[in-house]
Design a protein around this motif. Structure first.
Motif, PDB file in Angstrom:
ATOM      1  N   GLY A  36      -0.688  12.427  -6.842  1.00 39.27           N
ATOM      2  CA  GLY A  36      -0.617  11.103  -7.685  1.00 39.27           C
ATOM      3  C   GLY A  36       0.478  10.287  -7.222  1.00 39.27           C
ATOM      4  O   GLY A  36       1.357  10.909  -6.539  1.00 39.27           O
ATOM      5  N   ILE A  37       0.813   9.185  -7.871  1.00 35.57           N
ATOM      6  CA  ILE A  37       1.946   8.498  -7.597  1.00 35.57           C
ATOM      7  C   ILE A  37       2.677   8.217  -8.812  1.00 35.57           C
ATOM      8  O   ILE A  37       2.108   7.770 -10.023  1.00 35.57           O
TER       9      ILE A  37
ATOM     10  N   LEU B 275      -0.640  12.816   0.480  1.00 35.77           N
ATOM     11  CA  LEU B 275      -0.163  11.717   0.111  1.00 35.77           C
ATOM     12  C   LEU B 275      -1.178  10.569   0.303  1.00 35.77           C
ATOM     13  O   LEU B 275      -1.655   9.600  -0.470  1.00 35.77           O
ATOM     14  N   ALA B 276      -2.251  10.861   1.144  1.00 33.82           N
ATOM     15  CA  ALA B 276      -3.461   9.994   1.403  1.00 33.82           C
ATOM     16  C   ALA B 276      -4.357  10.181  -0.147  1.00 33.82           C
ATOM     17  O   ALA B 276      -4.916   9.234  -0.618  1.00 33.82           O
ATOM     18  N   ALA B 277      -4.362  11.312  -0.624  1.00 28.03           N
ATOM     19  CA  ALA B 277      -5.093  11.518  -1.886  1.00 28.03           C
ATOM     20  C   ALA B 277      -4.291  10.773  -2.779  1.00 28.03           C
ATOM     21  O   ALA B 277      -5.124  10.059  -3.740  1.00 28.03           O
ATOM     22  N   ALA B 278      -3.015  10.806  -2.953  1.00 26.00           N
ATOM     23  CA  ALA B 278      -2.310  10.404  -4.101  1.00 26.00           C
ATOM     24  C   ALA B 278      -2.637   8.798  -4.048  1.00 26.00           C
ATOM     25  O   ALA B 278      -2.540   8.069  -5.156  1.00 26.00           O
ATOM     26  N   LEU B 279      -2.753   8.182  -2.859  1.00 25.31           N
ATOM     27  CA  LEU B 279      -2.617   6.738  -2.904  1.00 25.31           C
ATOM     28  C   LEU B 279      -4.226   6.303  -3.163  1.00 25.31           C
ATOM     29  O   LEU B 279      -4.238   5.521  -3.572  1.00 25.31           O
ATOM     30  N   ARG B 280      -5.180   7.132  -2.716  1.00 25.73           N
ATOM     31  CA  ARG B 280      -6.337   6.874  -2.813  1.00 25.73           C
ATOM     32  C   ARG B 280      -6.671   7.143  -4.444  1.00 25.73           C
ATOM     33  O   ARG B 280      -7.316   5.977  -5.032  1.00 25.73           O
TER      34      ARG B 280
ATOM     35  N   GLU C 141      -7.978   4.292  -9.618  1.00 21.73           N
ATOM     36  CA  GLU C 141      -7.606   4.540 -10.908  1.00 21.73           C
ATOM     37  C   GLU C 141      -6.935   3.244 -11.762  1.00 21.73           C
ATOM     38  O   GLU C 141      -6.851   2.971 -12.949  1.00 21.73           O
ATOM     39  N   THR C 142      -6.357   2.402 -10.813  1.00 18.13           N
ATOM     40  CA  THR C 142      -5.696   1.400 -11.246  1.00 18.13           C
ATOM     41  C   THR C 142      -5.960  -0.088 -10.510  1.00 18.13           C
ATOM     42  O   THR C 142      -5.818  -0.983 -11.190  1.00 18.13           O
ATOM     43  N   ARG C 143      -6.420  -0.121  -9.443  1.00 15.48           N
ATOM     44  CA  ARG C 143      -6.629  -1.060  -8.281  1.00 15.48           C
ATOM     45  C   ARG C 143      -5.327  -1.636  -8.000  1.00 15.48           C
ATOM     46  O   ARG C 143      -5.325  -2.851  -7.222  1.00 15.48           O
ATOM     47  N   PHE C 144      -4.344  -0.982  -8.011  1.00 19.06           N
ATOM     48  CA  PHE C 144      -2.986  -1.327  -7.619  1.00 19.06           C
ATOM     49  C   PHE C 144      -2.773  -0.508  -6.043  1.00 19.06           C
ATOM     50  O   PHE C 144      -3.386   0.616  -5.908  1.00 19.06           O
ATOM     51  N   ALA C 145      -1.999  -1.116  -5.263  1.00 16.60           N
ATOM     52  CA  ALA C 145      -1.583  -0.374  -3.878  1.00 16.60           C
ATOM     53  C   ALA C 145      -0.411  -0.210  -3.979  1.00 16.60           C
ATOM     54  O   ALA C 145       0.461  -0.929  -4.098  1.00 16.60           O
ATOM     55  N   ALA C 146       0.022   1.001  -3.759  1.00 15.58           N
ATOM     56  CA  ALA C 146       1.392   1.646  -3.632  1.00 15.58           C
ATOM     57  C   ALA C 146       1.567   1.599  -2.192  1.00 15.58           C
ATOM     58  O   ALA C 146       1.074   1.454  -1.422  1.00 15.58           O
ATOM     59  N   ARG C 147       2.983   1.100  -1.910  1.00 17.75           N
ATOM     60  CA  ARG C 147       3.530   0.898  -0.691  1.00 17.75           C
ATOM     61  C   ARG C 147       5.047   1.733  -0.271  1.00 17.75           C
ATOM     62  O   ARG C 147       5.552   2.094  -1.278  1.00 17.75           O
TER      63      ARG C 147
END
Length: 154
Positions: free
Chosen positions: A8-9, A52-57, A62-68
């Motif tokens: 997760g993020i 990291l790919a799983a965390a970003l996905r 779950e939020t529709r936000f895009a982490a950078r």
């Protein structure tokens, strides 16, 4: 990977004080729980998927936000049941009112034969670290401690 690994993020922002974005689980079992019930947005790592790919996905699902980037890998933690949770911290400033996430379906009420849909996450919110420590699931607290330590050194 397996059903015993999640990623997760942990999004953070600096508004005078450090704040982290936490998610409240949706569904009837969590509806009346607050302290010690919040989590980082996370989910299962698919076989062969990078952490990291799983965390970003999962964060986006779950939020529709895009982490950078840049991402700060945090030491994994273990749930009581044995699942290992990996987290990556990143700076971001998402609007909690913009939350749109996945849903899941369960039989509700139990043994009723009726199926009902619930959001995986019913809300997200920014918390200063002192409040986040009260809200977050106990096993995830090391993520906050490590993030705070890393950011103090930078």
């Amino acid at each position: 990977m397996s059903k015993d690994v999640s990623a997760g993020i942990l999004s953070f922002r600096r508004r005078g004080e450090l704040e982290v974005l936490l998610a409240h689980p949706g569904g009837p079992y969590w509806a009346k729980k607050d302290a010690g019930a919040w989590t980082i947005p996370k989910g299962l790592v698919d076989p062969g998927e990078e952490l990291l790919a799983a965390a970003l996905r999962e964060f986006t699902e779950e939020t529709r936000f895009a982490a950078r980037a840049p991402f700060i890998p945090l030491a994994p933690v273990k749930q009581k049941g044995g699942k290992v949770v990996h987290a990556f911290a990143c700076e971001g400033d998402f609007d909690p009112r913009a939350l749109v996430g996945n849903t899941f379906e369960i039989e509700w009420p139990p043994k009723s034969g009726k199926r009902k849909s619930f959001p995986e996450i019913d809300r997200v919110a920014w918390f200063r670290l002192d409040a986040a420590r009260e809200k977050l699931l106990t096993y995830q607290l090391p993520f906050l401690e490590e993030l705070e330590s890393i950011l103090k050194q930078s």
